[in-house]
Design a protein around this motif. Sequence first.
Motif, PDB file in Angstrom:
ATOM      1  N   GLY A  22       0.778  -1.224   0.000  1.00  0.00           N
ATOM      2  CA  GLY A  22       0.000   0.000   0.000  1.00  0.00           C
ATOM      3  C   GLY A  22       0.813   1.278   0.000  1.00  0.00           C
ATOM      4  N   GLU A  23       2.107   1.182   0.045  1.00  0.00           N
ATOM      5  CA  GLU A  23       2.954   2.373   0.058  1.00  0.00           C
ATOM      6  C   GLU A  23       3.286   2.785  -1.372  1.00  0.00           C
ATOM      7  N   TRP A  24       3.246   4.068  -1.643  1.00  0.00           N
ATOM      8  CA  TRP A  24       3.427   4.648  -2.971  1.00  0.00           C
ATOM      9  C   TRP A  24       4.611   4.070  -3.729  1.00  0.00           C
ATOM     10  N   TRP A  25       5.789   4.152  -3.114  1.00  0.00           N
ATOM     11  CA  TRP A  25       7.008   3.707  -3.798  1.00  0.00           C
ATOM     12  C   TRP A  25       6.992   2.202  -4.058  1.00  0.00           C
ATOM     13  N   THR A  26       6.383   1.446  -3.156  1.00  0.00           N
ATOM     14  CA  THR A  26       6.348  -0.005  -3.319  1.00  0.00           C
ATOM     15  C   THR A  26       5.667  -0.395  -4.619  1.00  0.00           C
ATOM     16  N   LEU A  27       4.513   0.175  -4.894  1.00  0.00           N
ATOM     17  CA  LEU A  27       3.798  -0.141  -6.136  1.00  0.00           C
ATOM     18  C   LEU A  27       4.601   0.274  -7.361  1.00  0.00           C
ATOM     19  N   LEU A  28       5.270   1.410  -7.293  1.00  0.00           N
ATOM     20  CA  LEU A  28       6.057   1.868  -8.439  1.00  0.00           C
ATOM     21  C   LEU A  28       7.282   0.978  -8.665  1.00  0.00           C
ATOM     22  N   ILE A  29       7.906   0.540  -7.591  1.00  0.00           N
ATOM     23  CA  ILE A  29       9.043  -0.382  -7.721  1.00  0.00           C
ATOM     24  C   ILE A  29       8.564  -1.710  -8.319  1.00  0.00           C
ATOM     25  N   LEU A  30       7.448  -2.213  -7.823  1.00  0.00           N
ATOM     26  CA  LEU A  30       6.907  -3.461  -8.384  1.00  0.00           C
ATOM     27  C   LEU A  30       6.564  -3.287  -9.864  1.00  0.00           C
ATOM     28  N   HIS A  31       5.983  -2.158 -10.220  1.00  0.00           N
ATOM     29  CA  HIS A  31       5.669  -1.899 -11.632  1.00  0.00           C
ATOM     30  C   HIS A  31       6.938  -1.957 -12.479  1.00  0.00           C
ATOM     31  N   ASP A  32       8.002  -1.335 -12.002  1.00  0.00           N
ATOM     32  CA  ASP A  32       9.275  -1.386 -12.723  1.00  0.00           C
ATOM     33  C   ASP A  32       9.809  -2.815 -12.794  1.00  0.00           C
ATOM     34  N   ALA A  33       9.661  -3.574 -11.706  1.00  0.00           N
ATOM     35  CA  ALA A  33      10.109  -4.970 -11.713  1.00  0.00           C
ATOM     36  C   ALA A  33       9.315  -5.781 -12.744  1.00  0.00           C
ATOM     37  N   PHE A  34       8.022  -5.522 -12.864  1.00  0.00           N
ATOM     38  CA  PHE A  34       7.215  -6.208 -13.883  1.00  0.00           C
ATOM     39  C   PHE A  34       7.690  -5.831 -15.289  1.00  0.00           C
ATOM     40  N   SER A  46      14.805   5.238 -13.053  1.00  0.00           N
ATOM     41  CA  SER A  46      13.433   5.228 -13.548  1.00  0.00           C
ATOM     42  C   SER A  46      12.502   6.037 -12.660  1.00  0.00           C
ATOM     43  N   LEU A  47      12.656   5.894 -11.353  1.00  0.00           N
ATOM     44  CA  LEU A  47      11.721   6.492 -10.408  1.00  0.00           C
ATOM     45  C   LEU A  47      12.173   7.832  -9.838  1.00  0.00           C
ATOM     46  N   ASN A  48      13.438   8.161 -10.039  1.00  0.00           N
ATOM     47  CA  ASN A  48      13.990   9.377  -9.447  1.00  0.00           C
ATOM     48  C   ASN A  48      13.742   9.396  -7.928  1.00  0.00           C
ATOM     49  N   ILE A  49      14.061   8.282  -7.305  1.00  0.00           N
ATOM     50  CA  ILE A  49      13.838   8.065  -5.882  1.00  0.00           C
ATOM     51  C   ILE A  49      15.167   8.206  -5.153  1.00  0.00           C
ATOM     52  N   SER A  50      15.119   8.679  -3.923  1.00  0.00           N
ATOM     53  CA  SER A  50      16.349   8.827  -3.152  1.00  0.00           C
ATOM     54  C   SER A  50      16.942   7.454  -2.844  1.00  0.00           C
ATOM     55  N   THR A  51      18.251   7.423  -2.679  1.00  0.00           N
ATOM     56  CA  THR A  51      18.960   6.188  -2.370  1.00  0.00           C
ATOM     57  C   THR A  51      18.430   5.565  -1.083  1.00  0.00           C
ATOM     58  N   SER A  52      18.239   6.384  -0.065  1.00  0.00           N
ATOM     59  CA  SER A  52      17.794   5.848   1.225  1.00  0.00           C
ATOM     60  C   SER A  52      16.374   5.278   1.133  1.00  0.00           C
ATOM     61  N   MET A  53      15.490   5.971   0.423  1.00  0.00           N
ATOM     62  CA  MET A  53      14.117   5.480   0.292  1.00  0.00           C
ATOM     63  C   MET A  53      14.094   4.179  -0.518  1.00  0.00           C
ATOM     64  N   LEU A  54      14.853   4.129  -1.608  1.00  0.00           N
ATOM     65  CA  LEU A  54      14.887   2.921  -2.430  1.00  0.00           C
ATOM     66  C   LEU A  54      15.464   1.748  -1.635  1.00  0.00           C
ATOM     67  N   THR A  55      16.530   1.996  -0.892  1.00  0.00           N
ATOM     68  CA  THR A  55      17.125   0.947  -0.060  1.00  0.00           C
ATOM     69  C   THR A  55      16.099   0.406   0.923  1.00  0.00           C
ATOM     70  N   THR A  56      15.388   1.288   1.591  1.00  0.00           N
ATOM     71  CA  THR A  56      14.372   0.885   2.565  1.00  0.00           C
ATOM     72  C   THR A  56      13.270   0.075   1.905  1.00  0.00           C
ATOM     73  N   ARG A  57      12.757   0.558   0.788  1.00  0.00           N
ATOM     74  CA  ARG A  57      11.646  -0.127   0.102  1.00  0.00           C
ATOM     75  C   ARG A  57      12.085  -1.492  -0.423  1.00  0.00           C
ATOM     76  N   LEU A  58      13.298  -1.576  -1.001  1.00  0.00           N
ATOM     77  CA  LEU A  58      13.781  -2.859  -1.507  1.00  0.00           C
ATOM     78  C   LEU A  58      13.966  -3.859  -0.365  1.00  0.00           C
TER      79      LEU A  58
END
Length: 174
Positions: A22-34, A46-58
């Motif tokens: 349900g978290e915004w970045w999670t769905l976008l990361i999954l979309h990119d993975a698909f 692709s997402l222009n996401i911060s390193t720390s946020m991407l690390t946390t979400r992954l």
Amino acid sequence: MASRIRLEDRECPLSTTVQHVGEWWTLLILHDAFDGYTRFDQFQQSLNISTSMLTTRLKTLVADGLLERRPYQTNPVRHEYVLTERGRSLRPVVVALAAWGNQHLEPEERAMILVDARTGEEAEPVVVDARTGRSLDDSEMYVFTAGPAASEAMRARYVELERRRPVPGTSASE
């Protein structure tokens, strides 16, 4: 991170699913993975996401069993993030969410559409009952009810809802 699920919703599959995706970045990361992205720098670019946020979400996606972290290079060690079977099973959900968003846009306003890879024709995703093939969008024909593992509170909820629900095919005033 504290859980956002209310104590009484812990058995609800909708609540537990939203906890995972349900978290915004999670769905976008999954979309990119698909779409085939697997590497940290691909997701970040692709997402222009911060390193720390991407690390946390992954890390969360790996912990939840939706992605698997695998080394693809040894010197220096680099990892890729590959969808698990559990993660791949979310694709229809993401497709349905995108289709819902597109339903509320004019065709010329759609930035992304789902197409048949062979023909290029636009697909029209719907969620159907696999047994009957009927669309599940009719909330009078298809209703939730308590399942075998439901608590007494969950059972009571659906007994009350059933009591108030009109019989399918009749009007509420009959």
